[in-house]
Design a protein around this motif. Structure first.
Motif, PDB file in Angstrom:
ATOM      1  N   HIS A 145      71.485  65.562  35.043  1.00 47.36           N
ATOM      2  CA  HIS A 145      71.587  64.079  34.511  1.00 47.36           C
ATOM      3  C   HIS A 145      73.061  63.696  34.585  1.00 47.36           C
ATOM      4  N   ASP A 146      73.971  64.731  34.844  1.00 45.50           N
ATOM      5  CA  ASP A 146      75.426  64.423  34.620  1.00 45.50           C
ATOM      6  C   ASP A 146      75.709  63.686  35.976  1.00 45.50           C
ATOM      7  N   GLU A 147      75.437  62.524  36.194  1.00 50.66           N
ATOM      8  CA  GLU A 147      75.565  62.181  37.860  1.00 50.66           C
ATOM      9  C   GLU A 147      77.109  61.724  37.960  1.00 50.66           C
ATOM     10  N   GLU A 148      77.998  61.559  36.947  1.00 50.30           N
ATOM     11  CA  GLU A 148      79.412  61.337  37.409  1.00 50.30           C
ATOM     12  C   GLU A 148      79.840  62.890  37.955  1.00 50.30           C
ATOM     13  N   GLU A 149      79.452  63.973  37.095  1.00 55.48           N
ATOM     14  CA  GLU A 149      79.947  65.162  37.749  1.00 55.48           C
ATOM     15  C   GLU A 149      79.454  65.540  38.823  1.00 55.48           C
ATOM     16  N   ASN A 150      78.093  65.195  39.387  1.00 56.75           N
ATOM     17  CA  ASN A 150      77.492  65.407  40.585  1.00 56.75           C
ATOM     18  C   ASN A 150      78.108  64.416  41.649  1.00 56.75           C
ATOM     19  N   ARG A 151      78.506  63.176  41.443  1.00 56.66           N
ATOM     20  CA  ARG A 151      79.399  62.631  42.710  1.00 56.66           C
ATOM     21  C   ARG A 151      80.647  63.090  42.811  1.00 56.66           C
ATOM     22  N   ARG A 152      81.315  63.502  41.822  1.00 59.49           N
ATOM     23  CA  ARG A 152      82.547  64.263  42.027  1.00 59.49           C
ATOM     24  C   ARG A 152      82.505  65.526  42.752  1.00 59.49           C
ATOM     25  N   LEU A 153      81.490  66.375  42.422  1.00 61.78           N
ATOM     26  CA  LEU A 153      81.293  67.564  43.181  1.00 61.78           C
ATOM     27  C   LEU A 153      80.769  67.236  44.602  1.00 61.78           C
ATOM     28  N   TYR A 154      79.859  66.554  44.707  1.00 59.41           N
ATOM     29  CA  TYR A 154      79.553  66.120  46.047  1.00 59.41           C
ATOM     30  C   TYR A 154      80.534  65.599  46.874  1.00 59.41           C
ATOM     31  N   GLN A 155      81.625  64.613  46.439  1.00 67.08           N
ATOM     32  CA  GLN A 155      82.571  64.282  47.085  1.00 67.08           C
ATOM     33  C   GLN A 155      83.581  65.488  47.545  1.00 67.08           C
ATOM     34  N   GLU A 156      83.794  66.264  46.409  1.00 67.42           N
ATOM     35  CA  GLU A 156      84.851  67.748  46.777  1.00 67.42           C
ATOM     36  C   GLU A 156      84.076  68.517  47.818  1.00 67.42           C
ATOM     37  N   ALA A 157      82.598  68.539  47.946  1.00 63.94           N
ATOM     38  CA  ALA A 157      81.953  69.336  48.945  1.00 63.94           C
ATOM     39  C   ALA A 157      82.197  68.655  50.330  1.00 63.94           C
ATOM     40  N   VAL A 158      81.865  67.505  50.476  1.00 63.00           N
ATOM     41  CA  VAL A 158      82.152  66.832  51.616  1.00 63.00           C
ATOM     42  C   VAL A 158      83.527  66.959  52.059  1.00 63.00           C
ATOM     43  N   GLU A 159      84.674  66.939  51.369  1.00 61.08           N
ATOM     44  CA  GLU A 159      86.204  66.933  51.882  1.00 61.08           C
ATOM     45  C   GLU A 159      86.202  68.709  52.034  1.00 61.08           C
TER      46      GLU A 159
END
Length: 158
Positions: free
Chosen positions: A96-110
């Motif tokens: 449910h921490d969607e902000e952290e999920n979005r941040r980590l997903y972006q880091e993963a894509v990078e």
């Protein structure tokens, strides 16, 4: 962040079908599917790997849940889907921490784009997905659960 790369095998899954409303209520598509697969006890041999995966199905514009079936396991009358397996980059965050999920997903894509080795492998039936890794009794004690995200990758043709 340190990511890990894992391999998931091909499997046949029972599928909730898409839920455009993201309905986890007991009467909703996802709530009923959760009740179905939560009642199944996999064999000890198969109980150590994740069996349920939640993802956004872009083609059907809804949240969809899959449960990997083993031979002889009941499908609950749900439609079946085939998953071809593959490589996945994984990371964890509190559910449910969607902000952290979005941040980590972006880091993963990078990380994937800068690796020189991997490329993103999202396609129909092969999307980023998640699985709660915290056991139910620990969720009860903690008041929250940890989600593991699986981002599909493949080796670049070099």
């Amino acid at each position: 962040m340190d990511f890990r790369i894992i391999s998931l095998p091909p499997f046949t899954a029972a599928t909730s079908g898409p839920s455009p409303a993201f309905d986890f209520s007991p009467e909703g598509v996802l709530g009923r599917f959760n009740a179905y697969f939560s009642s199944i006890k996999p064999s000890p041999r198969d109980s150590f790997m994740p069996r349920d995966f939640l993802f956004f199905n872009r083609e059907k514009n809804g949240l969809e849940w899959w449960y990997a079936l083993e031979e002889g396991m009941p499908d609950g009358g749900y439609e079946k889907a085939s998953f071809d397996g593959g490589l996945f980059l994984t990371y964890c965050y509190w559910d449910h921490d969607e902000e952290e999920n979005r941040r980590l997903y972006q880091e993963a894509v990078e990380y994937i784009e800068g690796s020189g080795i991997f490329e993103l492998d999202e396609r129909p039936g092969h999307y980023s997905m998640g699985h709660i890794i915290t056991p139910p009794e620990a969720i009860q004690a903690l008041g929250k659960g940890m989600m593991e995200a699986f981002v599909p990758v493949k080796l670049k043709d070099i």
